[in-house]
Design a protein around this motif. Structure first.
Motif, PDB file in Angstrom:
ATOM      1  N   ARG A  92      91.464  69.117  84.527  1.00  0.00           N
ATOM      2  CA  ARG A  92      92.139  70.570  84.338  1.00  0.00           C
ATOM      3  C   ARG A  92      93.303  70.878  84.892  1.00  0.00           C
ATOM      4  NH1 ARG A  92      89.857  74.974  87.368  1.00  0.00           N
ATOM      5  NH2 ARG A  92      88.067  73.926  88.575  1.00  0.00           N
ATOM      6  N   ALA A 104     100.937  82.786  82.949  1.00  0.00           N
ATOM      7  CA  ALA A 104     100.244  83.534  82.234  1.00  0.00           C
ATOM      8  C   ALA A 104     101.381  84.544  81.235  1.00  0.00           C
ATOM      9  CB  ALA A 104      99.445  84.278  83.070  1.00  0.00           C
ATOM     10  N   LYS A 107     101.621  83.290  78.062  1.00  0.00           N
ATOM     11  CA  LYS A 107     100.265  83.209  77.213  1.00  0.00           C
ATOM     12  C   LYS A 107     100.266  81.659  76.819  1.00  0.00           C
ATOM     13  CE  LYS A 107     100.208  88.068  75.954  1.00  0.00           C
ATOM     14  NZ  LYS A 107     100.275  89.074  75.111  1.00  0.00           N
ATOM     15  N   TRP A 108     100.588  80.689  77.565  1.00  0.00           N
ATOM     16  CA  TRP A 108     100.540  79.482  77.272  1.00  0.00           C
ATOM     17  C   TRP A 108      98.964  78.689  77.933  1.00  0.00           C
ATOM     18  CZ3 TRP A 108     105.950  77.224  79.365  1.00  0.00           C
ATOM     19  CH2 TRP A 108     106.953  77.610  78.336  1.00  0.00           C
ATOM     20  N   GLN A 109      98.855  77.578  77.400  1.00  0.00           N
ATOM     21  CA  GLN A 109      97.601  76.990  77.649  1.00  0.00           C
ATOM     22  C   GLN A 109      97.987  75.696  77.909  1.00  0.00           C
ATOM     23  OE1 GLN A 109      94.633  77.153  74.739  1.00  0.00           O
ATOM     24  NE2 GLN A 109      92.859  76.820  76.142  1.00  0.00           N
ATOM     25  N   HIS A 111      96.862  71.387  78.465  1.00  0.00           N
ATOM     26  CA  HIS A 111      95.765  70.430  78.431  1.00  0.00           C
ATOM     27  C   HIS A 111      96.488  69.068  79.323  1.00  0.00           C
ATOM     28  CE1 HIS A 111      94.065  72.765  75.235  1.00  0.00           C
ATOM     29  NE2 HIS A 111      95.300  72.995  74.746  1.00  0.00           N
ATOM     30  N   GLU A 128     100.618  74.701  74.721  1.00  0.00           N
ATOM     31  CA  GLU A 128     100.580  75.319  73.683  1.00  0.00           C
ATOM     32  C   GLU A 128     100.367  76.850  74.025  1.00  0.00           C
ATOM     33  OE1 GLU A 128      97.115  74.427  71.248  1.00  0.00           O
ATOM     34  OE2 GLU A 128      95.883  74.675  72.740  1.00  0.00           O
ATOM     35  N   THR A 129     100.936  77.512  72.869  1.00  0.00           N
ATOM     36  CA  THR A 129     100.729  79.070  72.854  1.00  0.00           C
ATOM     37  C   THR A 129      99.184  79.304  72.602  1.00  0.00           C
ATOM     38  OG1 THR A 129     101.216  79.295  70.763  1.00  0.00           O
ATOM     39  CG2 THR A 129     102.967  79.445  72.212  1.00  0.00           C
ATOM     40  N   GLN A 130      98.703  80.421  73.370  1.00  0.00           N
ATOM     41  CA  GLN A 130      97.512  80.750  72.912  1.00  0.00           C
ATOM     42  C   GLN A 130      97.386  81.642  71.822  1.00  0.00           C
ATOM     43  OE1 GLN A 130      96.156  82.894  76.543  1.00  0.00           O
ATOM     44  NE2 GLN A 130      96.355  81.356  77.993  1.00  0.00           N
ATOM     45  N   THR A 131      96.327  81.679  71.109  1.00  0.00           N
ATOM     46  CA  THR A 131      96.324  82.169  69.799  1.00  0.00           C
ATOM     47  C   THR A 131      95.284  83.293  69.789  1.00  0.00           C
ATOM     48  OG1 THR A 131      94.863  80.702  68.857  1.00  0.00           O
ATOM     49  CG2 THR A 131      97.235  80.434  68.372  1.00  0.00           C
ATOM     50  N   ASP A 132      95.450  84.467  69.388  1.00  0.00           N
ATOM     51  CA  ASP A 132      94.695  85.301  69.210  1.00  0.00           C
ATOM     52  C   ASP A 132      93.489  85.478  68.263  1.00  0.00           C
ATOM     53  OD1 ASP A 132      95.867  86.424  71.490  1.00  0.00           O
ATOM     54  OD2 ASP A 132      97.397  87.811  70.395  1.00  0.00           O
TER      55      ASP A 132
END
Length: 134
Positions: A92, A104, A107-109, A111, A128-132
């Motif tokens: 990770r 942050a 708002k990315w994530q 992998h 990827e973009t974080q989804t709500d």
């Protein structure tokens, strides 16, 4: 939604040559504090395990820097991005300092996956973009 993909193939022999030329300073430049502890533990047990660990982390940071579109330019630095393993062994990405804040805000994530075989280390990163929504 995927916003970036990065990959890097590293010749482990190049990492070994850098270590021979620059010694421990090379590992200290590339690895963050937590990674450096793991590197030294692995190197103490079996030198090639330490070398391969360093090579996979080098490749993963290169892949990450490509995926976020910065290369190794501020706020992306070698030591601000660490590739650590969960207890399961899954790698990770852990970000520190200004890079963590910058990432942050977007708002990315991230992998990551890494592997090594004889003379090469390979890393692949997806951003990827974080989804709500669920």
């Amino acid at each position: 939604m995927i916003v970036g993909i990065g990959t890097d193939l590293c010749d482990i022999r190049r990492i070994q040559e850098a270590l021979q030329r620059r010694g421990e300073r090379f590992a200290e430049k590339v690895l963050g504090p937590q990674e450096l502890l793991v590197y030294r533990q692995r190197q103490a047990r079996v030198a090639v395990r330490g070398l391969r660990y360093l090579a996979t982390r080098f490749a993963a940071k290169e892949a990450f820097s490509k995926a976020i579109g910065l290369g190794i330019h501020w706020p992306m630095t070698w030591r601000s991005c660490e590739i650590l393993n969960e207890s399961s062994g899954r790698p990770r990405i852990v970000l520190n300092g200004e890079l963590a804040d910058w990432f942050a805000q977007k708002k990315w994530q991230a992998h990551v996956t890494v592997t090594d075989e004889v003379d090469h280390a390979l890393a692949f990163v997806v951003i990827e973009t974080q989804t709500d929504h669920p």
